[in-house]
Write a protein that holds these residues in place. Structure first.
Motif, PDB file in Angstrom:
ATOM      1  N   LEU A  74       0.921  -1.327   0.026  1.00 24.62           N
ATOM      2  CA  LEU A  74       0.274  -0.041  -0.042  1.00 24.62           C
ATOM      3  C   LEU A  74       0.980   1.143   0.175  1.00 24.62           C
ATOM      4  N   GLY A  75       2.244   1.268   0.944  1.00 23.29           N
ATOM      5  CA  GLY A  75       2.818   2.163   0.552  1.00 23.29           C
ATOM      6  C   GLY A  75       3.457   2.561  -0.630  1.00 23.29           C
ATOM      7  N   ASP A  76       3.947   1.496  -1.331  1.00 23.53           N
ATOM      8  CA  ASP A  76       4.515   1.689  -2.438  1.00 23.53           C
ATOM      9  C   ASP A  76       3.576   2.258  -3.677  1.00 23.53           C
ATOM     10  N   ALA A  77       2.071   1.678  -3.523  1.00 25.25           N
ATOM     11  CA  ALA A  77       1.088   1.899  -4.447  1.00 25.25           C
ATOM     12  C   ALA A  77       0.775   3.537  -4.104  1.00 25.25           C
ATOM     13  N   THR A  78       0.890   3.933  -2.977  1.00 25.75           N
ATOM     14  CA  THR A  78       0.287   5.260  -2.876  1.00 25.75           C
ATOM     15  C   THR A  78       1.640   6.261  -3.307  1.00 25.75           C
ATOM     16  N   VAL A  79       2.791   5.881  -3.199  1.00 25.76           N
ATOM     17  CA  VAL A  79       3.713   6.787  -3.825  1.00 25.76           C
ATOM     18  C   VAL A  79       3.495   6.723  -5.510  1.00 25.76           C
ATOM     19  N   ALA A  80       3.173   5.738  -6.112  1.00 23.93           N
ATOM     20  CA  ALA A  80       2.843   5.446  -7.515  1.00 23.93           C
ATOM     21  C   ALA A  80       1.821   6.437  -7.949  1.00 23.93           C
ATOM     22  N   ALA A  81       0.784   6.328  -6.926  1.00 23.90           N
ATOM     23  CA  ALA A  81      -0.619   7.276  -7.255  1.00 23.90           C
ATOM     24  C   ALA A  81      -0.153   8.664  -7.014  1.00 23.90           C
ATOM     25  N   TRP A  82       0.974   9.024  -6.540  1.00 23.17           N
ATOM     26  CA  TRP A  82       1.166  10.363  -6.580  1.00 23.17           C
ATOM     27  C   TRP A  82       2.236  10.711  -7.658  1.00 23.17           C
ATOM     28  N   HIS A  83       2.277   9.530  -8.544  1.00 25.84           N
ATOM     29  CA  HIS A  83       3.138   9.883  -9.948  1.00 25.84           C
ATOM     30  C   HIS A  83       4.535  10.470  -9.377  1.00 25.84           C
ATOM     31  N   VAL A  84       4.909   9.601  -8.324  1.00 24.47           N
ATOM     32  CA  VAL A  84       6.490   9.586  -7.959  1.00 24.47           C
ATOM     33  C   VAL A  84       7.132   8.699  -8.365  1.00 24.47           C
ATOM     34  N   HIS A  85       8.071   8.657  -9.502  1.00 23.44           N
ATOM     35  CA  HIS A  85       8.880   7.418  -9.840  1.00 23.44           C
ATOM     36  C   HIS A  85      10.170   7.172  -9.365  1.00 23.44           C
ATOM     37  N   HIS A  86      10.545   5.663  -9.856  1.00 26.92           N
ATOM     38  CA  HIS A  86      11.739   5.359  -9.040  1.00 26.92           C
ATOM     39  C   HIS A  86      12.942   5.147 -10.308  1.00 26.92           C
ATOM     40  N   THR A  87      13.962   5.247  -9.918  1.00 26.35           N
ATOM     41  CA  THR A  87      14.967   4.938 -11.224  1.00 26.35           C
ATOM     42  C   THR A  87      14.989   3.641 -11.664  1.00 26.35           C
ATOM     43  N   PRO A  88      14.891   3.405 -12.950  1.00 23.78           N
ATOM     44  CA  PRO A  88      14.910   1.988 -13.291  1.00 23.78           C
ATOM     45  C   PRO A  88      16.519   1.361 -13.422  1.00 23.78           C
ATOM     46  N   TYR A  89      16.595   0.049 -13.487  1.00 18.60           N
ATOM     47  CA  TYR A  89      18.099  -0.334 -13.480  1.00 18.60           C
ATOM     48  C   TYR A  89      18.110  -1.527 -14.563  1.00 18.60           C
ATOM     49  N   HIS A  90      19.125  -1.747 -15.209  1.00 17.01           N
ATOM     50  CA  HIS A  90      19.042  -2.933 -16.142  1.00 17.01           C
ATOM     51  C   HIS A  90      20.297  -3.474 -16.176  1.00 17.01           C
ATOM     52  N   ILE A  91      20.262  -4.936 -16.449  1.00 20.44           N
ATOM     53  CA  ILE A  91      21.340  -5.832 -16.515  1.00 20.44           C
ATOM     54  C   ILE A  91      21.540  -6.332 -17.893  1.00 20.44           C
ATOM     55  N   ASP A  92      22.530  -6.107 -18.730  1.00 22.62           N
ATOM     56  CA  ASP A  92      22.587  -6.469 -20.048  1.00 22.62           C
ATOM     57  C   ASP A  92      22.402  -7.829 -20.179  1.00 22.62           C
ATOM     58  N   VAL A  93      22.167  -8.515 -21.238  1.00 23.74           N
ATOM     59  CA  VAL A  93      22.096  -9.745 -21.598  1.00 23.74           C
ATOM     60  C   VAL A  93      23.432 -10.286 -21.470  1.00 23.74           C
ATOM     61  N   ILE A  94      23.732 -11.585 -20.799  1.00 19.11           N
ATOM     62  CA  ILE A  94      25.078 -12.032 -20.814  1.00 19.11           C
ATOM     63  C   ILE A  94      25.428 -13.263 -21.727  1.00 19.11           C
ATOM     64  N   ASN A  95      26.252 -13.009 -22.376  1.00 20.26           N
ATOM     65  CA  ASN A  95      26.709 -14.187 -23.755  1.00 20.26           C
ATOM     66  C   ASN A  95      27.534 -15.127 -23.045  1.00 20.26           C
ATOM     67  N   THR A  96      27.284 -16.419 -22.594  1.00 21.64           N
ATOM     68  CA  THR A  96      27.933 -17.431 -21.993  1.00 21.64           C
ATOM     69  C   THR A  96      27.709 -18.705 -22.570  1.00 21.64           C
TER      70      THR A  96
END
Length: 433
Positions: A192-214
């Motif tokens: 509910l806390g996270d949903a409330t922040v989202a309802a106020w249109h406050v966004h979090h920084t996205p992070y991404h791991i690249d595809v690993i060729n192995t």
């Protein structure tokens, strides 16, 4: 059959009761965290546009000192006060803690202090939860549960990681043990806390791991196994654990020696602010000030940049550690966790280059593993890895978090954590057999 129905009815009443209690608490916490994140973003970008504000950091430290001296009382203890109140209710969490920590954290970042935001969110959560516990006239056990749920709501809301917030709130209280009694209230509160922040249109920084060729071998439908990569992860995780020890020791030592050597208390943040200014002038760039998420200029070292090749310098992690230890150790306010993310991700970037390993993966591993070692919460940090970066590398997340936890020493950044048998007690029992 009647007995089973009665038990199920009691469980249903328990669920409905806590749903009704948690709803206003979590919405209140989420709304205040959203306000905090919005103000924090404004403060950080205002300093980007007006870099001369850094030179007022010593005066900002003095103002923070006197704000707590006049209004802070027990609130000065921050997260440790909330943890102690959950273990041994009685002293209470002051209502003024939430607005006071919000204001002073924004001041710290506005003038360039290197701090985080988790401590602020947790204190907001604990303060608001304690207020509602009094309003609802809860007994001690219910108050403990609601305070724990307040931590979950604050943590889940500030990082956008509700599952992590749920487990963190229970795991951080006692090293090596989790009390599941508060699981359901924490789960509801965090979401509910996270949903409330989202309802106020406050966004979090996205992070991404690249595809690993192995050329790894798949050992199940979802996960793969690469023994060479696993060995590199294990070696790096030991170093992540050592980094968390260094952070804890540096922060506590600066605080201890400052109080011992400087008898006039308000001069301590003045000295801290002057040291931050001096270091920035020597280094010649502002990369290690403030939160370290957004870039002040193109090419700045940030948490986001550390996920890319060349996105961190060899000692970026050490500089951030020094900056944050000075900031928090001399009385400025804010959390430790986001700087720990910065330290871990930049150290992971450096180790990936040295070991010829995937940069974005090792940045992500450092991100969660240094945090795990410093807070003694390996399960929560493993879940955080999956919430932020996806489940593909869950096994490596777990390996990194638990090795860093085991190699991080006996003390963490929260002195109020209980240590009933020590995290290595199971090794001692093994030796005795």
């Amino acid at each position: 059959m009647q007995k089973i129905l009665n038990i199920q009815l009691q469980i249903l009443k328990y669920i409905l009761r806590w749903d009704l209690i948690i709803l206003p608490v979590a919405v209140g916490i989420g709304s205040m965290v959203a306000l905090f994140l919005w103000l924090l973003n404004l403060a950080i970008h205002y300093r980007f546009a007006h870099p001369w504000l850094l030179y007022l950091l010593p005066l900002a430290g003095v103002s923070i000192h006197f704000l707590y001296k006049m209004y802070g009382s027990s609130a000065e203890r921050g997260n440790n006060l909330i943890i102690d109140e959950i273990h041994e209710p009685g002293a209470g969490v002051p209502k003024r803690m939430a607005p006071l920590i919000l204001l002073t954290t924004v001041i710290t970042h506005l003038f360039g202090g290197s701090a985080g935001r988790e401590g602020t969110a947790v204190q907001i959560g604990g303060s608001i939860a304690n207020f509602f516990a009094g309003l609802f006239r809860m007994d001690l056990a219910q108050r403990q549960t609601l305070l724990t749920a307040g931590i979950a709501a604050g943590f889940g809301a500030v990082f956008g990681t509700p599952l992590t917030g749920t487990v963190f709130a229970m795991e951080v209280l006692t090293v090596g043990r989790i009390q599941y009694r508060a699981f359901f209230p924490c789960l509801i509160a965090a979401f509910l806390g996270d949903a409330t922040v989202a309802a106020w249109h406050v966004h979090h920084t996205p992070y991404h791991i690249d595809v690993i060729n192995t050329a790894a071998t798949y050992y199940s439908y979802h996960f793969w196994f690469d023994p060479v990569l696993l060995l590199k992860v294990m070696i790096s995780s030991v170093l992540f654990g050592f980094a968390s020890i260094l952070f804890e020791k540096a922060t506590h030592s600066i605080k201890q020696y400052s109080l011992k050597l400087i008898k006039t208390a308000w001069l301590i943040p003045v000295l801290g602010g002057c040291l931050i200014i001096l270091l920035t002038l020597i280094i010649g760039k502002p990369d290690y000030l403030s939160l370290g998420v957004d870039a002040e200029y193109p090419g700045a070292v940030t948490i986001v940049s550390s996920f890319h090749q060349g996105g961190a310098h060899f000692f970026s992690w050490l500089w951030k550690l020094v900056y944050t230890a000075i900031t928090l150790g001399t009385g400025f306010k804010g959390g430790e966790v986001t700087p720990l993310f910065y330290i871990g991700s930049t150290l992971g970037n450096t180790l990936a280059v040295l070991m010829d390993a995937p940069v974005s993966l090792f940045a992500a591993l450092g991100f969660i593993a240094v945090f795990s070692g410093a807070t003694k919460t390996p399960i929560a940090c493993t879940i955080m890895g999956m919430e932020l970066f996806g489940p593909d590398h869950a096994v490596l997340f777990a390996v990194a978090c638990f090795i860093a936890y085991l190699c991080s020493g006996s003390n963490g950044i929260y002195s109020a954590q209980r240590k009933p048998g020590g995290k290595l007690s199971y090794l001692q029992s093994f030796r005795s057999k």
